[in-house]
Scaffold this motif. Sequence first.
Motif, mmCIF file in Angstrom:
data_model
loop_
_atom_site.group_PDB
_atom_site.id
_atom_site.type_symbol
_atom_site.label_atom_id
_atom_site.label_comp_id
_atom_site.label_asym_id
_atom_site.label_seq_id
_atom_site.Cartn_x
_atom_site.Cartn_y
_atom_site.Cartn_z
ATOM 1 N N UNK A 145 7.460 5.336 -4.535
ATOM 2 C CA UNK A 145 6.281 5.484 -5.386
ATOM 3 C C UNK A 145 5.695 4.175 -5.867
ATOM 4 N N UNK A 146 5.978 3.082 -5.153
ATOM 5 C CA UNK A 146 5.454 1.773 -5.528
ATOM 6 C C UNK A 146 4.064 1.561 -4.927
ATOM 7 N N UNK A 147 3.148 1.016 -5.712
ATOM 8 C CA UNK A 147 1.806 0.726 -5.207
ATOM 9 C C UNK A 147 1.837 -0.354 -4.128
ATOM 10 N N UNK A 148 2.703 -1.332 -4.337
ATOM 11 C CA UNK A 148 2.839 -2.440 -3.396
ATOM 12 C C UNK A 148 4.327 -2.602 -3.084
ATOM 13 N N UNK A 149 4.873 -1.774 -2.203
ATOM 14 C CA UNK A 149 6.322 -1.757 -1.961
ATOM 15 C C UNK A 149 6.866 -3.129 -1.580
ATOM 16 N N UNK A 150 7.823 -3.588 -2.361
ATOM 17 C CA UNK A 150 8.411 -4.908 -2.120
ATOM 18 C C UNK A 150 9.636 -5.041 -3.010
ATOM 19 N N UNK A 151 10.396 -6.091 -2.769
ATOM 20 C CA UNK A 151 11.506 -6.462 -3.646
ATOM 21 C C UNK A 151 11.192 -7.810 -4.261
#
Length: 237
Positions: free
Chosen positions: A62-68
């Motif tokens: 559910x991340x707008x900008x999937x990243x770590x």
Amino acid sequence: MSTSNTDKNQLVLGYWALRGLVEPSRLALHYSNTPYTEKLYHQGEGPEFSREEWLSEKQNLGLDFPNLPYLFDGDLKMTQSKAILYYIGRKTNLMGKTPAEEAHIMMLCEQAHDFRGKLSAVFYGDEGATKEGRKNCVDKVVSEELKKFDDYFGKHKTKFAVGDHPTVADFQLYDYIDAGLAMDEEHTLIDKLPNIKQFMKTVRELPRVGDYITKAHAQLPLNAKMAKFGGKVLEQK
């Protein structure tokens, strides 16, 4: 605080099982005694260095900008390491007491982030693979950049990076300066930077921070496994 049992009332901090760009946030959370759940992603061994553990979840969080790294706080889901650090800072009263202090905090964090970027180019490049290359980086990059921070501390003469109370700038600076000093295998540069030397000591002596650095922090590598330097846990100086 690494666990898979997530309490909905706790922050969730997701990142690789290394220090990298999220360690300043971990330090801030420990100092502020903020409960959080840590989701550590493990990378495969070489030569493939599989990222499947992260990629299998990346698009399903559910991340707008999937990243770590990522941070969950209730309905809030966010990425970007500095945005996360600033959010934690505001949530835990570690962003200074005035707009001017907050401006200096963000300035120092951005400067430290730029420094970490220069280090990463060496950590993951051919220069980081040899003792000669690392020494060249220390002589030409690390010493020059750290001299700027040392001069800053000497000019402002406050107990912490900004004012007389800890802020997130202290933790960003501490970890990224420590990463730079790790390449100084002769251990001589720190003695040429008396203000940084005192600053590092001050941060390590903070409640809960020193204990975390000695235990959990020291067990994490600086970088990902494919790095030419810092991909494995370094021996403590």
